[in-house]
Motif scaffolding. Structure first.
Motif, PDB file in Angstrom:
ATOM      1  N   SER A 159       0.869  -1.184   0.000  1.00 44.20           N
ATOM      2  CA  SER A 159       0.000   0.000   0.000  1.00 44.20           C
ATOM      3  C   SER A 159       0.898   1.224   0.000  1.00 44.20           C
ATOM      4  O   SER A 159       2.077   1.158   0.359  1.00 44.20           O
ATOM      5  CB  SER A 159      -0.926   0.013   1.223  1.00 44.20           C
ATOM      6  N   TRP A 160       0.344   2.350  -0.408  1.00 35.15           N
ATOM      7  CA  TRP A 160       1.134   3.572  -0.499  1.00 35.15           C
ATOM      8  C   TRP A 160       1.691   3.970   0.872  1.00 35.15           C
ATOM      9  O   TRP A 160       2.774   4.546   0.957  1.00 35.15           O
ATOM     10  CB  TRP A 160       0.273   4.711  -1.053  1.00 35.15           C
ATOM     11  N   SER A 189      -2.519   5.960 -11.192  1.00 36.29           N
ATOM     12  CA  SER A 189      -1.398   5.113 -10.790  1.00 36.29           C
ATOM     13  C   SER A 189      -1.883   4.074  -9.799  1.00 36.29           C
ATOM     14  O   SER A 189      -2.770   4.338  -8.976  1.00 36.29           O
ATOM     15  CB  SER A 189      -0.270   5.952 -10.173  1.00 36.29           C
ATOM     16  N   VAL A 190      -1.308   2.879  -9.880  1.00 40.03           N
ATOM     17  CA  VAL A 190      -1.590   1.791  -8.948  1.00 40.03           C
ATOM     18  C   VAL A 190      -0.268   1.171  -8.529  1.00 40.03           C
ATOM     19  O   VAL A 190       0.767   1.364  -9.181  1.00 40.03           O
ATOM     20  CB  VAL A 190      -2.501   0.708  -9.579  1.00 40.03           C
ATOM     21  N   LEU A 191      -0.316   0.416  -7.451  1.00 45.91           N
ATOM     22  CA  LEU A 191       0.838  -0.370  -7.026  1.00 45.91           C
ATOM     23  C   LEU A 191       0.658  -1.802  -7.509  1.00 45.91           C
ATOM     24  O   LEU A 191      -0.464  -2.321  -7.534  1.00 45.91           O
ATOM     25  CB  LEU A 191       0.982  -0.344  -5.500  1.00 45.91           C
ATOM     26  N   ALA A 218       6.037  -2.367  -7.964  1.00 46.27           N
ATOM     27  CA  ALA A 218       6.094  -1.390  -9.057  1.00 46.27           C
ATOM     28  C   ALA A 218       4.967  -0.385  -8.912  1.00 46.27           C
ATOM     29  O   ALA A 218       3.905  -0.685  -8.348  1.00 46.27           O
ATOM     30  CB  ALA A 218       5.995  -2.104 -10.410  1.00 46.27           C
ATOM     31  N   VAL A 219       5.226   0.809  -9.415  1.00 47.87           N
ATOM     32  CA  VAL A 219       4.172   1.802  -9.610  1.00 47.87           C
ATOM     33  C   VAL A 219       3.806   1.757 -11.090  1.00 47.87           C
ATOM     34  O   VAL A 219       4.682   1.915 -11.953  1.00 47.87           O
ATOM     35  CB  VAL A 219       4.634   3.217  -9.219  1.00 47.87           C
ATOM     36  N   VAL A 220       2.535   1.520 -11.376  1.00 50.26           N
ATOM     37  CA  VAL A 220       2.070   1.431 -12.757  1.00 50.26           C
ATOM     38  C   VAL A 220       1.214   2.665 -13.046  1.00 50.26           C
ATOM     39  O   VAL A 220       0.270   2.965 -12.304  1.00 50.26           O
ATOM     40  CB  VAL A 220       1.256   0.148 -12.997  1.00 50.26           C
ATOM     41  N   VAL A 221       1.573   3.364 -14.116  1.00 57.17           N
ATOM     42  CA  VAL A 221       0.910   4.628 -14.459  1.00 57.17           C
ATOM     43  C   VAL A 221       0.334   4.512 -15.862  1.00 57.17           C
ATOM     44  O   VAL A 221       0.963   3.930 -16.758  1.00 57.17           O
ATOM     45  CB  VAL A 221       1.918   5.805 -14.392  1.00 57.17           C
TER      46      VAL A 221
END
Length: 756
Positions: A266-267, A292-294, A400-403
């Protein structure tokens, strides 16, 4: 090479910004530039002497400035010059190449992050043998001018180095023979061009001007990251191992340094440097109009490697190499290949999460810390194998951060989560937002057919397809499913879709399902157990078209299998394959309407007696499940009578005479098969001695073996050509006796059921 937006993002997030240099260099593919000169036409690269001479023919001696004067003195500057109004720069890749180069030089020279460099063409310069330009300093031709950009065109030459000096430091730049060479330096730097010793040096020069940022909001790392995201999503994608440009990428995957579990991702719970980097990227994504998601990523890298202490060039002992793993130390070399797969991610609103399976491309991924600098959780070494060198596979678990841009969000998520996409579409339809649902569904088209949705999603897909009221889009959504996913509970939504789009549409969808099923042979017939109940349900919903098409599709596949395996061997494989068709054929007969059932029974009667190897197992299994009185409904009684007639003919026929050595057989129609057929058909001939070349012997061998003929073949290796000796064997008689015994047993069993 030009720094890509991904690389810039990784550097910014990793804190790799440097103070800047007084000059910088990069190379780019020559194919990125299209150049034309007045009086010469298109200029092809790399340059050749005849073309350079044509350029010189339209040039004039170059001038230089000294104070307020403009002078001509070949003792100071000896070169040819073509003014910018005499040449033009073009090419589909040139704008993006120049834009990327200017961003690279802005960073390399240490200019403010919010500033923007522009390049104004100044001249084309041609240096021949002995020509040069003594040390000098460029005059600033504009108040905003900060430097000079020199683009050297690829050519074969010696000498002609560009030497740039500042505060006692010098950098010498030599042009590439095959690529574009770009050098930028500040206007206060003294620089020179050394004499050309051979060949020609040709350059394009540009005045570099700078536009400063105008607000604090437009400056700083956040603005730079947002700008880089925009550039990433707006530029053509360039795969690592291809020069072909693709559409702009759909997503950016920024790999974090630490491992996380689904529960711990989680962020708020990111570790170490991951927390700051992810927060900055998330904020930049919002500023750039992105979501953006993790995510959790599995990374596999394959690198050239060899065990520490070994000579990498010594492959004499490769036969002793085996796969190794463990604590051995290896010297890692070039990256051969990598594979990055996302297996889970959070929701864009930071709630929930879903399991996914999405392989991301190399042009979508960046990281401030390379995987090779982390500790893998597994590795496997493979030594020299003759066709390729030593390699080491290493596996890593990374977050990963997915944008992705908001306007592409549905497709970006849908590619990884078919369940999510279908449920979102169903929800939009339920709300009455059909336009939104259609747009979102159509955005899935580029990749949807390559997905593998779970069979349990078919009901939702059928509901969405019927609700969209868009025939082609509906068919696209159903295409990836296999016919084996169908079950009786799908009769309602399948009927709704068929009624909305018509018979032709339903036929195309069903054909697509069967085509998908044929690509998975082991599962091709497993689902037919549900076919009778499915057809009953479809007829109850008055979906007669689907109830007809589905059994017809099964029969087309089964009939193809029967045609193949009733005419080919060997016997053991043939019998096993035909027996596998028995149960699907029984289910098919129970599901078929009267017209199709009659066609199936007629086709079975036309098959040779080898079809018994399918039909007898079919009847024996039916006897275990149904009383004989119910066989008429599915046509089983007709099959039983036909089998009894075939078996009775075998049993009542006269046995083979002791001196009858004839074998019934039909070849391929070639001359060799004609000779073989004549020998086999003879009642008296038992041996054939046949002088035959190698290819002919091979053909005859294959025909005898594939048909399992009771003939022994040997080659007598004397003379030329060698002699093929064919001998009929006693198996001709024993095989017939076995067939008669089996026929009698099967006939007795049928009579016991009162079917004979």
């Amino acid at each position: 090479m030009v720094v890509t937006a991904r690389e810039r993002l990784a550097r910014l997030l990793g804190g790799a910004k440097t103070a800047g240099a007084f000059s910088a260099r990069l190379e780019a593919p020559a194919a990125g530039l299209g150049l034309e000169a007045a009086g010469v036409g298109p200029v092809s690269l790399p340059l050749r002497a005849p073309q350079v001479k044509r350029l010189i023919s339209v040039a004039r001696p170059a001038l230089f400035g000294r104070g307020e004067e403009t002078l001509s003195d070949t003792g100071v500057r000896d070169t040819w010059q073509i003014s910018p109004d005499q040449f033009s720069l073009a090419g589909p890749s040139w704008p993006s190449l120049l834009s990327g180069a200017l961003e690279h030089f802005r960073d390399a020279l240490g200019l403010p992050a919010a500033s923007r460099l522009r390049a104004e063409p100044h001249a084309m310069l041609v240096y021949g043998k002995g020509q040069f330009f003594l040390p000098h300093q460029d005059s600033e031709k504009d108040d905003a001018m900060v430097g000079t950009l020199v683009l050297s065109l690829p050519s074969v030459h010696t000498g002609g180095e560009l030497v740039v000096e500042h505060t006692g430091h010098k950098c010498a730049y030599r042009a590439s023979k095959t690529d574009l060479t770009l050098v930028a330096f500040y206007a206060d730097c003294r620089h020179e061009v050394t004499p050309v010793r051979s060949g020609y040096r040709v350059t394009l020069t540009f005045n570099l001007t700078v536009e400063q940022g105008t607000s604090e909001q437009a400056s700083g790392p956040l603005a730079e990251l947002a700008h880089s995201l925009g550039r990433h999503f707006g530029s053509p994608a360039k795969p690592r191992y291809s020069s072909r440009e693709l559409d702009p990428p759909t997503r950016l995957v920024y790999l974090l340094d630490h491992e996380y579990t689904q529960r711990g991702l989680s962020w708020e719970r990111l570790k170490g440097a991951d927390a700051g980097r992810a927060a900055l990227l998330r904020a930049a994504a919002g500023q750039a109009g992105c979501e953006s998601v993790l995510a959790l990523a599995e990374v596999k890298e394959t690198r050239d490697a060899y065990p520490e202490g070994e000579n990498p060039w010594d492959d004499c002992g490769y036969e002793d190499d085996e796969e190794e793993s463990g604590d051995t130390d290896y010297v890692l070399q070039e990256l051969v290949d990598d594979e990055i797969t996302l297996g889970w991610w959070t929701g864009p609103d930071d709630t929930g999460g879903e399991s996914i399976s999405l392989r991301v491309h190399d042009y979508e991924v960046c990281a401030s810390t390379a995987s090779v600098d982390l500790t893998p959780y597994d590795s496997q070494y493979e030594g020299y194998m003759g066709n390729y060198g030593n390699t080491l596979d290493r596996w890593y678990r990374r977050a990963a951060v997915v944008v992705w841009p908001r306007e592409r969000a549905f497709a970006a998520r849908g590619e990884a989560g078919s369940r999510w996409a279908l449920e979102e579409l169903r929800a939009s339809i339920a709300r009455g937002d059909l336009d939104r649902a259609r747009d979102h569904a159509q955005s899935l088209a580029p990749f949807w057919k390559h997905t593998s949705p779970q069979p349990e999603l078919l009901e939702c897909a059928l509901q969405v397809a019927a609700g969209l009221d868009a025939a082609e889009t509906a068919a696209m959504l159903l295409e990836p499913f296999q016919v084996g996913a169908l079950a009786p509970e799908h009769a309602g939504p399948l009927t709704a879709a068929a009624e909305r789009y018509g018979t032709g549409w339903m036929g195309r969808v069903v054909d697509g399902w069967f085509a998908s099923e044929r690509r998975h042979p082991p599962q091709q017939y497993q689902w037919t157990e549900r076919l009778p109940q499915l057809c009953v349900a479809l007829r109850a919903h008055r979906a007669t078209t689907a109830a007809r098409l589905l059994p017809a599709g099964v029969w087309a596949a089964a009939d193809s299998g029967l045609r193949l395996w009733t005419t080919t061997g060997p016997a053991e494989i043939r019998r096993a394959q035909l027996e596998q068709l028995a149960l699907p054929l029984r289910h098919l007969l129970a599901a078929a309407d009267e017209e199709l059932r009659d066609a199936i029974l007629a086709a079975l009667r036309e098959r040779g007696d080898t079809v018994l190897e399918c039909l007898m197992p079919l009847l024996r299994r039916a006897a275990e499940a149904l009383p004989a009185a119910e066989w008429g409904v599915a046509g089983l009684d007709a099959i039983a009578r036909d089998c009894a007639d075939r078996l009775r003919t075998v049993c009542e026929g006269p046995p083979r005479a002791a001196d009858d050595w004839s074998v019934a057989w039909a070849g391929c129609g070639c001359g060799l098969c004609d000779v073989l057929g004549e020998f086999l058909g003879s009642r008296t001939r038992q041996v054939l001695e046949w002088p035959l070349a190698k290819e002919g012997r091979r053909h005859v061998h294959s025909r005898i073996d594939s048909a399992e003929l009771p003939v022994r073949h040997q080659t007598r290796r004397q003379g030329r050509p060698y002699t093929l000796v064919l001998t009929k064997t006693q198996e001709l008689f024993t095989r017939e006796q076995t067939v008669r015994r089996q026929a009698a047993a099967d006939l007795a069993w049928l009579r016991s059921l009162r079917m004979g």
